[in-house]
Design a protein around this motif. Structure first.
Motif, short mmCIF file in Angstrom:
data_model
loop_
_atom_site.label_atom_id
_atom_site.label_comp_id
_atom_site.label_asym_id
_atom_site.label_seq_id
_atom_site.Cartn_x
_atom_site.Cartn_y
_atom_site.Cartn_z
N PRO A 269 39.84 3.31 21.97
CA PRO A 269 40.98 3.54 21.07
C PRO A 269 40.68 3.04 19.66
O PRO A 269 39.91 2.10 19.48
N ASP A 270 41.31 3.68 18.70
CA ASP A 270 41.14 3.26 17.31
C ASP A 270 41.48 1.78 17.16
O ASP A 270 42.33 1.24 17.88
N GLU A 271 40.83 1.14 16.20
CA GLU A 271 40.91 -0.32 16.07
C GLU A 271 42.35 -0.86 15.95
O GLU A 271 42.67 -1.93 16.46
N HIS A 272 43.22 -0.12 15.27
CA HIS A 272 44.57 -0.66 15.08
C HIS A 272 45.34 -0.78 16.41
O HIS A 272 46.29 -1.54 16.51
N LEU A 273 44.89 -0.05 17.43
CA LEU A 273 45.59 -0.09 18.71
C LEU A 273 45.32 -1.37 19.50
O LEU A 273 46.06 -1.69 20.43
N ILE A 274 44.28 -2.11 19.12
CA ILE A 274 44.02 -3.38 19.80
C ILE A 274 45.20 -4.33 19.61
O ILE A 274 45.53 -5.13 20.47
N GLN A 275 45.87 -4.20 18.48
CA GLN A 275 47.03 -5.04 18.20
C GLN A 275 48.16 -4.77 19.20
O GLN A 275 48.89 -5.66 19.62
#
Ligand SMILES: [Zn+2]
Length: 135
Positions: A69-75
């Motif tokens: 998943p795109d990096e912002h989804l780790i949040q």
């Protein structure tokens, strides 16, 4: 039962089997990441499992499959895990045991896992539609 079925795309999904909209269980950090490590990354652990709609997981047009998943989804994954911990969900202890005793450790854990997976593959995924629902 607390509702932890918050798919990123917020399409209505069911946790009952054999429904048209039965959810998939997806590995946030792709399971294939394990092939590149001699350590047990615990990718089948609850901390890494998310419920999602079938389209997001394996749809023809934009299915995630083995992409990261795109990096912002780790949040969102971090917030989801913190939510389970704060709500005294039965999975709380398992998540703490695997990812860390405090928020700082748990954030580091996720970032480390994400960073490792990111170093292995350029392929990223993000949902076509994304709603802000808290996490
Ligand atoms: Zn979806």
């Amino acid at each position: 039962m607390p509702n932890y079925a918050f798919p990123t795309c917020q399409i209505q999904i069911s946790i009952e089997s054999n429904q048209l909209n039965t959810c998939d269980v997806d590995h946030f950090v792709p399971l294939s990441t394990q092939f590149n490590s001699t350590h047990d990354l615990d990718l089948n652990g609850v901390w890494n499992l998310v419920l999602c709609c079938q389209d997001c997981n394996r749809g023809e047009t934009n299915g995630k499959f083995a992409r990261l998943p795109d990096e912002h989804l780790i949040q969102r994954l971090y917030k989801r895990n913190e939510y389970l911990i704060e709500s005294n969900h039965p999975l709380k202890e398992t998540i703490i045991m695997r990812t860390g005793k405090n928020q700082h450790q748990r954030a580091n854990f996720l970032n480390t896992m994400y960073g490792f997976a990111k170093s292995l593959s350029r392929a990223r995924w993000q949902p076509e539609f994304e709603y802000d629902i808290g996490f």
